[in-house]
Design an enzyme around this catalytic site. Structure first.
Site, PDB file in Angstrom:
ATOM      1  N   ALA A   1       0.676  -0.798  -0.090  1.00 20.09           N
ATOM      2  CA  ALA A   1       0.567   0.452   0.318  1.00 20.09           C
ATOM      3  C   ALA A   1       1.007   1.273  -0.307  1.00 20.09           C
ATOM      4  O   ALA A   1       1.898   0.677   0.576  1.00 20.09           O
ATOM      5  CB  ALA A   1      -0.526  -0.230   1.746  1.00 20.09           C
TER       6      ALA A   1
ATOM      7  N   GLU B   1      -0.486  -9.458  -0.920  1.00 21.24           N
ATOM      8  CA  GLU B   1      -2.026  -9.716  -0.139  1.00 21.24           C
ATOM      9  C   GLU B   1      -2.630  -9.616  -1.504  1.00 21.24           C
ATOM     10  O   GLU B   1      -3.194 -10.558  -1.708  1.00 21.24           O
ATOM     11  CB  GLU B   1      -2.146  -8.736   0.529  1.00 21.24           C
ATOM     12  CG  GLU B   1      -1.733  -8.500   2.315  1.00 21.24           C
ATOM     13  CD  GLU B   1      -2.424  -7.450   3.219  1.00 21.24           C
ATOM     14  OE1 GLU B   1      -2.109  -6.158   2.313  1.00 21.24           O
ATOM     15  OE2 GLU B   1      -3.209  -7.739   3.985  1.00 21.24           O
TER      16      GLU B   1
ATOM     17  N   GLU C   1       4.867  -4.588   7.027  1.00 20.39           N
ATOM     18  CA  GLU C   1       3.989  -4.029   7.442  1.00 20.39           C
ATOM     19  C   GLU C   1       4.785  -3.783   9.012  1.00 20.39           C
ATOM     20  O   GLU C   1       4.615  -2.444  10.040  1.00 20.39           O
ATOM     21  CB  GLU C   1       2.456  -4.276   7.920  1.00 20.39           C
ATOM     22  CG  GLU C   1       2.103  -4.542   6.454  1.00 20.39           C
ATOM     23  CD  GLU C   1       1.641  -5.318   5.768  1.00 20.39           C
ATOM     24  OE1 GLU C   1       3.170  -5.986   6.214  1.00 20.39           O
ATOM     25  OE2 GLU C   1       1.123  -5.744   4.530  1.00 20.39           O
TER      26      GLU C   1
HETATM   27  N1  COA Z   1       4.641   3.242  -0.749  1.00 13.29           N
HETATM   28  C1  COA Z   1       4.862   4.425  -1.528  1.00 13.29           C
HETATM   29  N2  COA Z   1       6.249   4.540  -1.618  1.00 13.29           N
HETATM   30  C2  COA Z   1       7.076   3.639  -2.359  1.00 13.29           C
HETATM   31  C3  COA Z   1       6.647   2.321  -1.976  1.00 13.29           C
HETATM   32  C4  COA Z   1       5.616   1.959  -0.567  1.00 13.29           C
HETATM   33  N3  COA Z   1       4.881   0.496  -0.104  1.00 13.29           N
HETATM   34  N4  COA Z   1       7.442   0.981  -1.692  1.00 13.29           N
HETATM   35  C5  COA Z   1       8.162   1.830  -2.103  1.00 13.29           C
HETATM   36  N5  COA Z   1       8.345   3.092  -2.061  1.00 13.29           N
HETATM   37  C6  COA Z   1       9.407   4.181  -3.070  1.00 13.29           C
HETATM   38  C7  COA Z   1       9.607   4.526  -2.221  1.00 13.29           C
HETATM   39  O1  COA Z   1       9.461   6.025  -1.235  1.00 13.29           O
HETATM   40  C8  COA Z   1      10.673   5.778  -3.219  1.00 13.29           C
HETATM   41  O2  COA Z   1      10.854   6.471  -4.143  1.00 13.29           O
HETATM   42  P1  COA Z   1      11.072   8.492  -3.937  1.00 13.29           P
HETATM   43  O3  COA Z   1      12.297   7.822  -4.818  1.00 13.29           O
HETATM   44  O4  COA Z   1      10.754   8.925  -4.303  1.00 13.29           O
HETATM   45  O5  COA Z   1      11.909   8.492  -2.971  1.00 13.29           O
HETATM   46  C9  COA Z   1      10.610   4.122  -4.130  1.00 13.29           C
HETATM   47  O6  COA Z   1       9.047   3.755  -4.228  1.00 13.29           O
HETATM   48  C10 COA Z   1      12.180   3.037  -4.040  1.00 13.29           C
HETATM   49  O7  COA Z   1      11.987   2.868  -3.452  1.00 13.29           O
HETATM   50  P2  COA Z   1      13.530   2.824  -2.582  1.00 13.29           P
HETATM   51  O8  COA Z   1      12.881   2.656  -1.608  1.00 13.29           O
HETATM   52  O9  COA Z   1      13.910   3.723  -2.580  1.00 13.29           O
HETATM   53  O10 COA Z   1      13.807   1.977  -3.366  1.00 13.29           O
HETATM   54  P3  COA Z   1      14.762   0.316  -2.298  1.00 13.29           P
HETATM   55  O11 COA Z   1      15.319  -0.357  -3.657  1.00 13.29           O
HETATM   56  O12 COA Z   1      15.917   0.999  -1.678  1.00 13.29           O
HETATM   57  O13 COA Z   1      14.070  -0.327  -1.299  1.00 13.29           O
HETATM   58  C11 COA Z   1      12.078  -1.918  -1.040  1.00 13.29           C
HETATM   59  C12 COA Z   1      13.344  -1.253  -2.257  1.00 13.29           C
HETATM   60  C13 COA Z   1      11.009  -2.808  -1.381  1.00 13.29           C
HETATM   61  C14 COA Z   1      13.240  -2.449   0.056  1.00 13.29           C
HETATM   62  C15 COA Z   1      11.253  -0.702   0.120  1.00 13.29           C
HETATM   63  O14 COA Z   1      11.350   0.401  -1.660  1.00 13.29           O
HETATM   64  C16 COA Z   1      10.466  -0.735   0.637  1.00 13.29           C
HETATM   65  O15 COA Z   1      10.988  -0.751   2.409  1.00 13.29           O
HETATM   66  N6  COA Z   1       9.053  -0.484   0.887  1.00 13.29           N
HETATM   67  C17 COA Z   1       8.181  -0.609   1.885  1.00 13.29           C
HETATM   68  C18 COA Z   1       7.749  -1.703   1.573  1.00 13.29           C
HETATM   69  C19 COA Z   1       6.376  -2.427   2.603  1.00 13.29           C
HETATM   70  O16 COA Z   1       6.559  -1.966   3.955  1.00 13.29           O
HETATM   71  N7  COA Z   1       4.723  -2.507   2.114  1.00 13.29           N
HETATM   72  C20 COA Z   1       4.557  -2.515   2.792  1.00 13.29           C
HETATM   73  C21 COA Z   1       3.393  -1.107   2.710  1.00 13.29           C
HETATM   74  S1  COA Z   1       2.035  -1.481   3.679  1.00 13.29           S
END
Ligand code: COA
Length: 259
Positions: A66, A114, A134
């Site tokens: 999300a 999910e 989460e």
């Molecule tokens: N919601 C909003 N933005 C998200 C996102 C999410 N769930 N997942 C990734 N993004 C965005 C990042 O903020 C980043 O944006 P920016 O370039 O404007 O800063 C972009 O997508 C790229 O992600 P980034 O985190 O820089 O890539 P990474 O390779 O360092 O890490 C992940 C990849 C997937 C490990 C990391 O993005 C992450 O942990 N995402 C969240 C996962 C999560 O908690 N999901 C459950 C949400 S309820």
């Protein structure tokens, strides 16, 4: 129908739905959720469509969850409504009388995992990663994950994934029974389309009955989903959730205080 955050293409009797927000790793904001709902309705109502594949745009993500940015100002009441809406959309996919396949091309985290679990079949690229992270935000899965993950991979593994927030590889996901096949990235769509074409050339009434009956065998209780929505909402009343969400957006480690 023109979509802003989806690419939707009908070929033969198959609908190919690509979630297209690659710059945010295809995170599910409210526009994506609304449009996905419309696309699912299109699959359900169009007589010339027999099933669908859902995948993510770009090479990195299926769906990274999300949209965490939209969690920043969410009140517990709004969180509850969001959870109920997400649960309803994913239940619509799960209960569909036509097969849905998730072609998991990269990160399938949180709402992404999910969404994949709500589909009837899952094929993963070797680059895919699955998880329910989460807990790192101080919250819990809210789109049915607390119910579907234990059902699909067993309570022990599901609790481990949800409590640690750790990701698993595509091969582990296959060992866990979460995906049916793991393939090189270049073959993901070809294999997914081939499997769906095989189903769509089959006896559609028998397919519809299998989807319905197998779901009855796996049914979670309504109580379980209601408890999840309530718990998701309560998380948003905690300081830990505010800290976890803020920390993600500031790209730093959260400092949880149990408040
Ligand atoms: N919601 C909003 N933005 C998200 C996102 C999410 N769930 N997942 C990734 N993004 C965005 C990042 O903020 C980043 O944006 P920016 O370039 O404007 O800063 C972009 O997508 C790229 O992600 P980034 O985190 O820089 O890539 P990474 O390779 O360092 O890490 C992940 C990849 C997937 C490990 C990391 O993005 C992450 O942990 N995402 C969240 C996962 C999560 O908690 N999901 C459950 C949400 S309820």
């Amino acid at each position: 129908m023109a979509y802003q955050t989806l690419q939707v293409q009908a070929q033969d009797r198959l609908m190919l739905i690509t979630i297209h927000r690659p710059e945010k790793l295809n995170a599910l904001n409210h526009v994506v959720m609304e449009e996905l709902d419309l696309a699912v309705e299109e699959v359900l109502t169009r007589e010339d469509i027999g099933g669908a594949i859902i995948t993510g745009s770009g090479e990195r993500a299926f769906v990274a969850g999300a949209d965490i940015a939209s969690f920043q100002q969410l009140s517990p009441e709004e969180a509850r409504a969001l959870s109920i809406k997400g649960q309803a959309l994913f239940a619509k996919i799960e209960r569909a009388p036509k097969p849905f396949l998730a072609a998991v091309n990269g990160f399938a985290l949180g709402g992404g995992c999910e969404l994949a679990m709500a589909c009837h079949l899952r094929i993963a690229s070797i680059q895919a990663k699955f998880g329910q992270p989460e807990i790192n935000l101080g919250i819990i899965p809210g789109y049915g994950g607390t119910q579907r993950l234990p059902r699909l991979i067993g309570l022990t593994r599901a609790l481990h994934l949800m409590l640690t927030g750790e990701m698993i590889t595509a091969e582990q996901a296959q060992q866990y029974g979460l995906v049916i096949d793991v393939v090189p990235p270049a073959q993901l769509m070809e294999k997914s389309i081939a499997l769906m074409q095989k189903l769509l050339s089959g006896p559609i009434h028998a397919i519809r009955h299998i989807l319905h009956c197998a779901l009855l065998a796996m049914n979670g209780s309504e109580e379980g989903y209601a408890a999840e929505a309530q718990a998701f909402s309560e998380c948003f009343a905690t300081a830990d959730a505010r800290e976890g969400i803020q920390a993600f957006l500031e790209k730093r480690k959260p400092r949880f205080q149990g408040k």
